[in-house]
Design an enzyme around this catalytic site. Structure first.
Site, mmCIF file in Angstrom:
data_model
loop_
_atom_site.group_PDB
_atom_site.id
_atom_site.type_symbol
_atom_site.label_atom_id
_atom_site.label_comp_id
_atom_site.label_asym_id
_atom_site.label_seq_id
_atom_site.Cartn_x
_atom_site.Cartn_y
_atom_site.Cartn_z
ATOM 1 N N ASP A 16 -16.634 -11.836 20.475
ATOM 2 C CA ASP A 16 -17.909 -11.295 20.466
ATOM 3 C C ASP A 16 -18.249 -10.960 21.898
ATOM 4 O OD1 ASP A 16 -20.434 -10.688 19.716
ATOM 5 O OD2 ASP A 16 -20.953 -12.481 19.340
ATOM 6 N N GLU A 28 -19.469 -5.838 25.746
ATOM 7 C CA GLU A 28 -20.195 -4.785 26.313
ATOM 8 C C GLU A 28 -20.669 -4.428 27.433
ATOM 9 O OE1 GLU A 28 -20.474 -5.865 21.987
ATOM 10 O OE2 GLU A 28 -21.365 -6.544 23.768
ATOM 11 N N ASP A 32 -25.130 -6.338 15.250
ATOM 12 C CA ASP A 32 -26.396 -7.153 14.875
ATOM 13 C C ASP A 32 -27.310 -6.306 14.061
ATOM 14 O OD1 ASP A 32 -25.175 -9.175 16.382
ATOM 15 O OD2 ASP A 32 -26.504 -9.156 18.075
#
Length: 766
Positions: free
Chosen positions: A436, A439, A504
């Site tokens: 995860d 970014e 998400d």
């Protein structure tokens, strides 16, 4: 990044210079490239060459169907890394030639050519099929240049470039009716014409113009694609500054891109992934259902066991159980140490779960950050494993984790340490890793361990080195074809490290459609495998949207139930409804259907990898490029090359979808419809528009099959859908090895039946 105020005026605060002439054309000695010297004003006398900026434009034949274009203003500027890892499987031989005629100077790279206008005062470079059959795009007047911001009032001011930003740009022409697709996982309109797109990895959710996966590649419906060769921030104005052009701009002194000619979109993707790499093979078990604890929910071993037992009693096999964030201790994310208060014996716990038969594989959530509260933080900081500020401090933030640092993968020792943490997890029985985040990598006030890297380029490229480290660690431990990451951040080349999921999303039908658009766009950038949070991540899905999302999610290549602050086991969604249309019964049916599809899916996965194609979700335009409608379809997709899927987005079950030319057979009812045409249907939760393309040999597991991994040649059902001579299906085993093919011969007989085992049957659907 816009540089013009309409067609005529410069935008306020910017000064723009355009290449106006092609003053000289120099042939490189090897005959594979041309270098064009392009002044920014017409040169009609010797005196015109003074006090005049120039742009250098280099054209190179790279390999068949691919020409690179590099624009440079000041060539003395350092070209810092990182750079994309190109041709990971080797560079094909090129077929280059250069010729001069009354039409101009032409450089050919096999099937594609670029022709430069013979008049030096006419800036005109045409890209076309070498055989003259097709014009692709052009660089015309005022289409190549550079810009300053703010606008200098005198060249003397440029003695100190610290006060100015410098940009290089190109504008390729858009033809009438031309569409543009790709550029990573973009959640807005499928056709990008009219959009301003910035390629900069961001954690912005699916309901925004931001993207977790920015890929500097776009595909045109005119038979070509463009790969922009920089991991740096790229700004594109896709028919949004000049409506007839795609403008590409970067900050710096040079811009390089590759024009890739198909002419079919599948050929374009094959050549693009020759440049950037193709997906590795994923194991068959990864296609089964993944169940997550969800994000902020509270859980322990008892909770996990109750979930798996509940799924088993409802006839819903779970292949992979995923421990999300709180397997770790709060504020310690991510030090790779189980929270011993909740999980005192992680190895024994995982062993018990596997031995129970309720699940086969375990996945855990990770990220490349390290919270200050963890004892590991001090060690990592002292050893130089974390990114630093320019003054030598550890770069830290309180966004996400208090005082967190970022692992510096430009330090080989930091990478070794990170991999050793993975190996410790593997020792406990972990088989897959969810990678995860990655970014929000800072670019200001940072100093990487490797001083040769450009912090701005590291922002997007970080996702590549992060996922590469984890993927290769998995390969080393579990085998080359057994590695699976579940990644959120990506850039060009990350398709080599499958798989990716959509990030998400909210628990709404609109978010389901956003996610599908994102998957379609990413698939057109060479990503073969993709997943989505079934039911939506944010919020609490109503039973109807959960069930519609289940049908969609079980027909993507990989299927995971995951949420934010609520569980996604079906009985929590509808208060354990016992009806035939309940969440549990719906999930059981679609999970079983995917299990039956595995002989087809796993064979199609091999073909997708070989071609650099998406398995699912595959945009309709890849299979039907000659149908203009296919380039606008963003509410349906192909599952492999033979099956059409149209998710249902309405609570009523109403759905409208498009059937391209040919005969299409409803998988569930056998009803045949002919295209091209739009179709309206209404569906309960146990079906959706699921159509088989004509001339299909479809291999299915036996009725009632619930496993993902089994013998894909034994007791199978072979369906022939309007199959004629030459129709075929590849047969693979559960390790992905090709075992042969079933093929229809000239006598309408099925060749290769001897490869089938047990009580396999053949059924003719007509």
């Amino acid at each position: 990044m816009k540089f013009r105020d309409g067609m005529w005026l410069p935008i306020e605060g910017k000064r723009t210079e355009y290449a106006e002439d092609i003053y000289t054309i120099t042939k490189r000695p090897d005959g594979r490239a041309l270098s064009l010297l392009c002044p920014t004003k017409h040169v009609r006398s010797r005196g015109d060459t003074l006090n005049l900026p120039t742009v250098t434009l280099d054209l190179e034949a790279v390999f068949d169907g691919v020409i690179s274009v590099e624009v440079t203003h000041w060539s003395g500027a350092a070209n810092k890394g990182p750079h994309f890892d190109l041709f990971p499987d080797g560079k094909p031989q090129d077929d280059a030639s250069i010729s001069v005629s009354d039409k101009g100077t032409t450089i050919a790279s096999g099937s594609v050519s670029a022709t430069i206008h013979p008049d030096q005062h006419t800036f005109d470079i045409r890209f076309h099929a070498t055989d003259g059959s097709k014009h692709l795009t052009s660089l015309l007047n005022r289409s190549v240049g550079f810009a300053y911001g703010p606008a200098p009032s005198t060249p003397i001011q440029l003695d100190d470039m610290r006060n100015f930003d410098h940009y290089v740009f190109t504008q390729t022409t858009l033809g009438v009716g031309e569409t543009v697709h790709g550029l990573g996982e973009r959640f807005g309109a499928f056709n990008k014409v009219g959009q301003s797109v910035t390629l900069w990895n961001s954690d912005g959710g699916t309901s925004s113009e931001q993207a977790y996966k920015n890929v500097s590649f776009w595909l045109s419906n005119r038979g070509y694609g463009v790969f922009i060769d920089t991991p740096d921030k790229v700004d594109l104005e896709v028919g949004s500054e000049r409506s007839c052009r795609v403008q590409t701009s970067v900050k710096g002194q040079r811009l390089k891109w590759y024009l890739i000619y198909g002419p079919s979109p599948k050929e374009v993707l094959y050549k693009y992934t020759t440049l950037t790499g193709r997906a590795g093979r994923v194991p068959a078990w990864s296609f089964g259902l993944w169940l997550s604890t969800s994000f902020t929910t509270s859980y322990d071993e008892k909770t996990v066991s109750s979930f798996l037992e509940g799924m088993a009693t409802r006839d819903i096999p779970v292949e992979v159980f995923h421990y999300d964030c709180f397997w770790l201790k709060a504020f310690h994310w991510c030090d790779f140490v189980f929270d011993t208060e909740m999980f005192p014996e992680p190895s024994n716990m995982i062993s018990r779960l596997k031995s129970s038969g309720l699940v086969k594989k375990i996945c855990v959530w990770t990220n490349p950050y390290l919270g200050q509260a963890s004892p590991v933080f001090k060690m990592a900081a002292e050893k130089g494993y974390l990114l630093r500020r320019k003054n030598g401090d550890i770069w830290q933030t309180d966004l996400w984790q208090a005082g967190m640092g970022i692992v510096d993968f430009t330090n080989p020792e930091a990478t070794k340490w990170f991999v050793s943490c993975m190996e410790t997890l593997f020792d406990t029985g972990v088989s897959a890793i969810k990678t995860d985040f990655g970014e929000r990598i800072p670019v200001d006030d940072v100093q990487w361990f490797d001083p040769s890297v450009d912090p701005s380029k590291m922002h997007n490229y970080y996702s590549f080195v992060y996922n590469k480290a984890v993927y290769e660690a998995l390969q080393k431990r579990h085998g080359k074809c057994e590695a699976v990451v579940f990644a959120r951040a990506s850039t060009a080349g990350c398709q080599r490290f499958p798989l990716q999921w959509g990030g998400d999303c909210e628990s709404t039908p609109e978010a389901m459609a956003e996610s599908l658009r994102g998957g379609l766009s990413l698939g057109l950038c060479g990503f073969s495998f993709w997943s989505v949070d079934i039911g939506g991540f944010e919020g609490y899905p109503s039973p109807w949207i959960y069930k519609r999302w289940v049908a969609f999610g079980l027909l993507t290549s990989h299927s995971r139930l995951h949420g934010s602050n609520s569980y996604r086991v079906p009985w929590t969604i509808d208060n354990d409804d016992q009806g035939e249309q309940s969440c549990a019964k719906t999930l059981a049916r679609w999970t079983a259907l995917k299990a039956r599809l595995m002989p087809y899916l796993y064979a199609q996965a091999a073909e997708a990898i070989a071609g650099g194609l998406p398995l699912s979700v595959r945009a309709m335009c890849l299979e039907f490029p000659e149908d203009p409608t296919s380039w606008y379809l963003d509410r349906q997709f192909m599952l492999g090359s033979k099956l059409l899927v149209a998710p249902v987005f309405e609570e009523t079950g109403d759905v409208e979808f498009y059937l391209p030319e040919g005969r299409w057979t409803n998988f569930f009812t056998g009803e045949v419809k002919s295209g091209p045409r739009w179709v309206k249907e209404k569906h309960d939760f146990d079906t959706l528009p699921f159509y088989v393309r004509e001339n299909t040999v479809l291999v299915l597991g036996k009725e009632g099959e619930r496993r993902t991994v089994y013998n894909y040649l034994e007791d199978v059902e072979v369906r022939l859908y309007h199959a004629t001579t030459g129709a075929e299906a590849q047969l693979v085993d559960s390790d992905g090895n090709e075992k042969g093919r079933l093929k229809i011969d000239t006598n309408s007989s099925v060749i290769g039946q001897d490869l089938l085992q047990g009580n396999s049957s053949i059924q003719i659907i007509s």
